[in-house]
Design a protein around this motif. Structure first.
Motif, PDB file in Angstrom:
ATOM      1  N   MET A 119       0.843  -1.204   0.000  1.00  0.00           N
ATOM      2  CA  MET A 119       0.000   0.000   0.000  1.00  0.00           C
ATOM      3  C   MET A 119       0.878   1.253   0.000  1.00  0.00           C
ATOM      4  O   MET A 119       1.881   1.310   0.708  1.00  0.00           O
ATOM      5  N   THR A 120       0.476   2.237  -0.785  1.00  0.00           N
ATOM      6  CA  THR A 120       1.190   3.507  -0.817  1.00  0.00           C
ATOM      7  C   THR A 120       1.150   4.168   0.548  1.00  0.00           C
ATOM      8  O   THR A 120       0.091   4.287   1.174  1.00  0.00           O
TER       9      THR A 120
ATOM     10  N   ASP B 227     -17.497  -2.790   3.258  1.00  0.00           N
ATOM     11  CA  ASP B 227     -17.237  -4.184   2.912  1.00  0.00           C
ATOM     12  C   ASP B 227     -18.190  -4.702   1.839  1.00  0.00           C
ATOM     13  O   ASP B 227     -18.124  -5.867   1.455  1.00  0.00           O
ATOM     14  N   ARG B 228     -19.080  -3.831   1.367  1.00  0.00           N
ATOM     15  CA  ARG B 228     -20.086  -4.240   0.387  1.00  0.00           C
ATOM     16  C   ARG B 228     -19.413  -4.682  -0.921  1.00  0.00           C
ATOM     17  O   ARG B 228     -18.452  -4.055  -1.389  1.00  0.00           O
ATOM     18  N   VAL B 229     -19.933  -5.746  -1.487  1.00  0.00           N
ATOM     19  CA  VAL B 229     -19.446  -6.247  -2.775  1.00  0.00           C
ATOM     20  C   VAL B 229     -20.515  -6.003  -3.824  1.00  0.00           C
ATOM     21  O   VAL B 229     -21.705  -6.275  -3.599  1.00  0.00           O
TER      22      VAL B 229
ATOM     23  N   SER C  32     -10.961   7.078   3.397  1.00  0.00           N
ATOM     24  CA  SER C  32     -10.430   6.929   2.035  1.00  0.00           C
ATOM     25  C   SER C  32      -8.947   6.568   2.084  1.00  0.00           C
ATOM     26  O   SER C  32      -8.199   7.040   2.946  1.00  0.00           O
ATOM     27  N   SER C  33      -8.534   5.757   1.124  1.00  0.00           N
ATOM     28  CA  SER C  33      -7.160   5.245   1.134  1.00  0.00           C
ATOM     29  C   SER C  33      -6.449   5.559  -0.181  1.00  0.00           C
ATOM     30  O   SER C  33      -7.097   5.777  -1.217  1.00  0.00           O
ATOM     31  N   PRO C  34      -5.119   5.557  -0.182  1.00  0.00           N
ATOM     32  CA  PRO C  34      -4.387   5.702  -1.445  1.00  0.00           C
ATOM     33  C   PRO C  34      -4.752   4.615  -2.445  1.00  0.00           C
ATOM     34  O   PRO C  34      -4.778   4.863  -3.656  1.00  0.00           O
TER      35      PRO C  34
ATOM     36  N   GLU D  78      -7.031   1.095   8.040  1.00  0.00           N
ATOM     37  CA  GLU D  78      -7.595  -0.239   8.203  1.00  0.00           C
ATOM     38  C   GLU D  78      -8.470  -0.324   9.445  1.00  0.00           C
ATOM     39  O   GLU D  78      -9.551  -0.920   9.426  1.00  0.00           O
ATOM     40  N   ALA D  79      -8.026   0.288  10.539  1.00  0.00           N
ATOM     41  CA  ALA D  79      -8.809   0.264  11.771  1.00  0.00           C
ATOM     42  C   ALA D  79     -10.099   1.058  11.620  1.00  0.00           C
ATOM     43  O   ALA D  79     -11.174   0.618  12.060  1.00  0.00           O
ATOM     44  N   ILE D  80     -10.013   2.216  10.990  1.00  0.00           N
ATOM     45  CA  ILE D  80     -11.198   3.055  10.815  1.00  0.00           C
ATOM     46  C   ILE D  80     -12.220   2.385   9.905  1.00  0.00           C
ATOM     47  O   ILE D  80     -13.426   2.394  10.174  1.00  0.00           O
ATOM     48  N   ARG D  81     -11.757   1.783   8.833  1.00  0.00           N
ATOM     49  CA  ARG D  81     -12.683   1.176   7.870  1.00  0.00           C
ATOM     50  C   ARG D  81     -13.483   0.031   8.488  1.00  0.00           C
ATOM     51  O   ARG D  81     -14.593  -0.261   8.044  1.00  0.00           O
TER      52      ARG D  81
END
Length: 418
Positions: free
Chosen positions: A1-2, A21-23, A398-400, A11-14
């Motif tokens: 991961m960048t 986690d919806r697909v 939000s993540s890189p 990761e903890a916040i998500r």
């Protein structure tokens, strides 16, 4: 991961946000980049809503039974939390509405019905900006049409900033109210509050700030802003829909007339006349959004525990990275500031001659949720000669990697349309 400086523990916040986690679409995990429209809700907020309905559901203020007292304590406790969150001098300056649009309409109608020195009439002027959400344009157009007041506005520079070169012409001795957004919902521009407030105060005009795109993303101190009113909404800041906030200076709330009439906002009622309760109840007619306020209080607790300064730093890093990556996409034009300086986490763009609706549809097939259209800011699109934009907007979760997914998705869009 960048890895980027200033990021939260993503990761903890998500893990707090079930929807992330919806697909969708043949097993693709959702990449949610539509946070300027509404944020996702953490379990802490969802649990607070469920607990209220399961254990405390009752109407507020008027009952003496245990459920009514519990519901009232939760509702008014949410007001205390919001007041602390925005550094309001008094909890009685916090009014609950159903959204920011209602908060803005509330002020417009109060001024239309007010006595001097606040009354807006044909001898006065109203000042807004060209980058406003429709919710901060239409109420003032309606007020102007009803009263004959002249509506004026600041234009935009080519790089998405407010053009304040004619500030003394837009805000004059006739101006009664200056209403503007702190952060643009379409371009992400963070506006120069101090200069606008100073000019308004010099001519004796009131100031209303739309903080709908600011309250979720950065520390919000109503005293430091120097405005007379501040409006924002709950659903963009991890809270439920159906709840908004208007903060106003106590002396103004005491002097200005109510917007809606009904239960709870009264002191006495006869068939000949009525007197009104003190603020904030003066402006909260009828059964209020009780559960929604409880949920907003839980959202405030959640954001406060993380730290608004840390959230702002995280979003700045993500936004800076997104702008850098978007610059790599051929034929892509960002509408608004092209650096992360003095801008929020919403980035609007056009991709060559591909219509934004087509861009959004193809991205959706990749599991990437963005917003397309004029984002209730059509004058901005007219100013830059475009029919619409694609908007990616980021938040504390939000993540890189999601930025990278967007860039890969845009490459797929380009290939799809040849």
């Amino acid at each position: 991961m960048t890895q980027l400086p200033g990021l939260l523990d993503i990761e903890a916040i998500r893990k707090d946000f079930p929807l992330l986690d919806r697909v969708v679409h043949d097993g693709k995990k959702i990449v949610y980049l539509d946070n300027a429209a509404t944020s996702q809700k953490p379990r802490q907020v969802l649990d607070a809503l469920n607990e209220y309905y399961e254990q405390h559901n009752a109407n507020v203020h008027r009952g003496v039974h245990v459920l009514a007292e519990e519901a009232t304590a939760l509702y008014e406790g949410a007001r205390d939390k919001v007041a602390a969150f925005i550094n309001a001098p008094s909890r009685d300056e916090v009014i609950f509405t159903k959204n920011a649009s209602e908060s803005l309409n509330l002020v417009a109608n109060m001024l239309g019905w007010a006595d001097e020195p606040y009354r807006v009439d044909r001898e006065t002027e109203i000042a807004i900006t060209e980058m406003e959400h429709h919710s901060n344009i239409v109420p003032w157009q309606l007020l102007s049409q009803r009263t004959g007041a002249k509506l004026k506005w600041f234009g935009l520079t080519d790089d998405g900033r407010l053009d304040l070169s004619n500030i003394e012409e837009v805000i004059t001795e006739k101006t009664k109210i200056v209403s503007f957004t702190l952060v643009s919902n379409i371009m992400g521009t963070v506006n120069p509050v101090e200069a606008i407030v100073r000019r308004a105060q010099d001519v004796g005009a009131l100031v209303l700030i739309d903080a709908s795109q600011a309250a979720p993303h950065m520390p919000l101190d109503v005293q430091a802003l120097g405005a007379d009113f501040v409006a924002f909404t709950g659903h963009k800041m991890c809270g439920p829909t159906g709840i908004g906030v208007l903060w106003g200076r106590q002396e103004l709330l005491e002097d200005l007339p109510p917007f809606l009439g009904g239960g709870e906002m009264i002191e006495t009622v006869s068939m000949h006349a009525s007197t009104y309760a003190p603020a904030p109840h003066k402006f909260e007619a009828g059964t209020p959004p009780i559960a929604q306020a409880v949920g907003l209080g839980a959202a405030v607790d959640y954001l406060t525990a993380i730290g608004m300064d840390k959230i702002a730093a995280h979003e700045h890093a993500i936004t800076e990275y997104a702008i850098k990556r978007l610059a790599e996409v051929p034929d892509l034009r960002i509408i608004g500031p092209t650096t992360a300086e003095d801008r929020g986490a919403a980035i609007s763009f056009v991709l060559g001659d591909i219509h934004p609706h087509d861009v959004g549809q193809v991205l959706d097939e990749q599991g990437i949720a963005v917003r397309v259209g004029h984002h209730c800011a059509r004058p901005v699109c007219l100013r830059y000669g475009i029919p619409a934009t694609t908007r990616a907007s980021f938040y504390l979760y939000s993540s890189p990697a999601e930025v990278d997914a967007l860039i890969d998705g845009l490459e797929h869009v380009r290939n799809f349309f040849g």
